[in-house]
Write a protein that holds these residues in place. Structure first.
Motif, short mmCIF file in Angstrom:
data_model
loop_
_atom_site.label_atom_id
_atom_site.label_comp_id
_atom_site.label_asym_id
_atom_site.label_seq_id
_atom_site.Cartn_x
_atom_site.Cartn_y
_atom_site.Cartn_z
N PHE A 131 0.81 -1.21 0.00
CA PHE A 131 0.00 0.00 0.00
C PHE A 131 0.85 1.27 0.00
CE2 PHE A 131 -2.68 3.23 2.15
CZ PHE A 131 -3.70 3.30 1.19
N MET A 132 1.91 1.31 0.80
CA MET A 132 2.74 2.51 0.85
C MET A 132 3.47 2.74 -0.47
SD MET A 132 1.94 4.12 3.44
CE MET A 132 3.06 5.47 3.14
N THR A 133 3.90 1.68 -1.13
CA THR A 133 4.52 1.83 -2.45
C THR A 133 3.50 2.44 -3.41
OG1 THR A 133 5.95 -0.09 -2.10
CG2 THR A 133 5.55 0.55 -4.39
N PHE A 134 2.29 1.94 -3.34
CA PHE A 134 1.22 2.47 -4.19
C PHE A 134 0.96 3.96 -3.91
CE2 PHE A 134 -3.27 3.60 -4.49
CZ PHE A 134 -3.44 3.48 -5.85
N VAL A 135 0.84 4.32 -2.64
CA VAL A 135 0.51 5.71 -2.28
C VAL A 135 1.63 6.66 -2.68
CG1 VAL A 135 0.04 7.28 -0.36
CG2 VAL A 135 -1.11 5.08 -0.47
N VAL A 136 2.86 6.33 -2.32
CA VAL A 136 3.99 7.22 -2.62
C VAL A 136 4.16 7.39 -4.13
CG1 VAL A 136 6.51 7.46 -2.45
CG2 VAL A 136 5.19 6.80 -0.43
N THR A 137 4.06 6.30 -4.86
CA THR A 137 4.19 6.37 -6.31
C THR A 137 3.04 7.15 -6.93
OG1 THR A 137 5.32 4.25 -6.26
CG2 THR A 137 4.60 5.03 -8.40
N SER A 138 1.85 7.00 -6.40
CA SER A 138 0.70 7.76 -6.89
C SER A 138 0.91 9.26 -6.68
CB SER A 138 -0.59 7.32 -6.18
OG SER A 138 -0.94 6.03 -6.58
N ILE A 139 1.43 9.63 -5.52
CA ILE A 139 1.70 11.05 -5.24
C ILE A 139 2.71 11.60 -6.23
CG2 ILE A 139 2.72 12.65 -3.56
CD1 ILE A 139 1.43 10.84 -1.35
N ILE A 140 3.78 10.86 -6.47
CA ILE A 140 4.81 11.31 -7.42
C ILE A 140 4.23 11.42 -8.83
CG2 ILE A 140 6.97 10.66 -8.56
CD1 ILE A 140 7.75 9.34 -5.82
N ALA A 141 3.57 10.37 -9.29
CA ALA A 141 3.06 10.33 -10.66
C ALA A 141 1.99 11.38 -10.91
CB ALA A 141 2.53 8.94 -10.99
N ARG A 142 1.00 11.42 -10.05
CA ARG A 142 -0.09 12.38 -10.24
C ARG A 142 0.41 13.81 -10.01
NH1 ARG A 142 -3.51 10.03 -13.51
NH2 ARG A 142 -5.46 10.67 -12.64
N GLY A 143 1.34 13.98 -9.08
CA GLY A 143 1.93 15.30 -8.87
C GLY A 143 2.65 15.79 -10.12
N LEU A 144 3.46 14.92 -10.72
CA LEU A 144 4.14 15.29 -11.97
C LEU A 144 3.12 15.70 -13.03
CD1 LEU A 144 6.93 12.57 -12.29
CD2 LEU A 144 7.27 15.04 -12.16
N ARG A 145 2.14 14.85 -13.20
CA ARG A 145 1.16 15.11 -14.27
C ARG A 145 0.42 16.43 -14.06
NH1 ARG A 145 -3.47 11.13 -16.63
NH2 ARG A 145 -4.77 12.73 -17.55
N PHE A 146 -0.15 16.64 -12.88
CA PHE A 146 -0.98 17.82 -12.67
C PHE A 146 -0.16 19.10 -12.51
CE2 PHE A 146 -3.98 14.53 -10.75
CZ PHE A 146 -4.64 14.34 -11.95
N PHE A 147 1.00 19.03 -11.87
CA PHE A 147 1.79 20.24 -11.66
C PHE A 147 2.54 20.67 -12.91
CE2 PHE A 147 0.68 19.53 -7.29
CZ PHE A 147 0.55 20.82 -6.80
N ILE A 148 2.91 19.72 -13.77
CA ILE A 148 3.52 20.11 -15.05
C ILE A 148 2.49 20.83 -15.91
CG2 ILE A 148 4.40 19.21 -17.24
CD1 ILE A 148 6.03 17.19 -15.58
N VAL A 149 1.29 20.29 -15.97
CA VAL A 149 0.21 20.95 -16.72
C VAL A 149 -0.06 22.34 -16.14
CG1 VAL A 149 -2.25 20.88 -17.27
CG2 VAL A 149 -0.86 18.83 -17.56
N ALA A 150 -0.18 22.43 -14.82
CA ALA A 150 -0.44 23.72 -14.17
C ALA A 150 0.70 24.71 -14.44
CB ALA A 150 -0.63 23.52 -12.66
N GLY A 151 1.93 24.24 -14.34
CA GLY A 151 3.08 25.11 -14.58
C GLY A 151 3.12 25.63 -16.01
N LEU A 152 2.85 24.75 -16.97
CA LEU A 152 2.84 25.17 -18.37
C LEU A 152 1.74 26.20 -18.63
CD1 LEU A 152 3.50 21.76 -20.15
CD2 LEU A 152 5.05 23.73 -20.06
#
Length: 192
Positions: free
Chosen positions: A134-155
């Motif tokens: 579960f922790m692998t899932f949560v941490v990876t989800s935070i990284i992946a979704r953070g990259l996706r949404f914050f790159i879009v927001a930054g652009l």
């Protein structure tokens, strides 16, 4: 029908409860809903660029929480429904082998689904189904979704409307190419 959902989602961007609607859509998209939150997030950021990172943060938190719900669906529905069916068919051992293979990849399936156009909900449910830690899932989800949404927001924050077409049409491809290059780099380092 999908076009109606799309138009409805875009209409929400101008509503005073748009941030709450975005949170609900991001949560549901991670477990059951077919429309990605980007469709609401992009017009919201274009309308209020000063709130770009707040909007991305709401999307991130809601998406990860929705991913946890998807994980729970996979974990509990498999135990109560899937496993007895496979056992009755004599295929329980095949599922155990698949689970082991999936989990050997660790965070990669979650990372790839979290930042590419691949349906994230499939991996959230599969992660619970296979018993990915579960922790692998949560941490990876935070990284992946953070990259996706914050790159879009930054652009969008930096370039505004001119970058919208690129984001809507090509950013998923760019993320996919990035993941392929990253995985290829790890493969080269590991085996050469």
């Amino acid at each position: 029908m999908l076009r109606r959902f799309y138009d409805w989602t875009l209409g929400l961007a101008e509503h005073r409860y748009a941030l709450a609607a975005l949170a609900v859509i991001a949560f549901l998209e991670s477990s059951v809903f077919p429309i990605p939150p980007d469709l609401l997030m992009i017009p919201m950021i274009l309308a209020a660029p000063h709130r770009a990172f707040l909007i991305a943060g709401v999307c991130l938190i809601s998406s990860v929480l929705g991913g946890m719900a998807g994980y729970a669906i996979g974990a509990f529905a498999y135990d109560s429904i899937g496993q007895p069916i496979l056992a009755a068919l004599g295929k329980a051992h095949a599922m155990e082998e698949f689970n082991q293979r999936f989990n050997e990849f660790g965070f990669w399936p979650v990372l790839i689904a979290g930042i590419t156009p691949f349906p994230y909900k499939v991996i959230t449910i599969m992660s619970g189904w296979t018993g990915l830690p579960f922790m692998t899932f949560v941490v990876t989800s935070i990284i992946a979704r953070g990259l996706r949404f914050f790159i879009v927001a930054g652009l969008l924050w930096k370039f505004g409307a001119p970058i919208k077409d690129f984001i809507e049409r090509r950013l998923g491809l760019m993320f996919t190419l990035f993941v392929i290059l990253l995985a290829g780099g790890f493969y080269v380092v590991k085996f050469l």
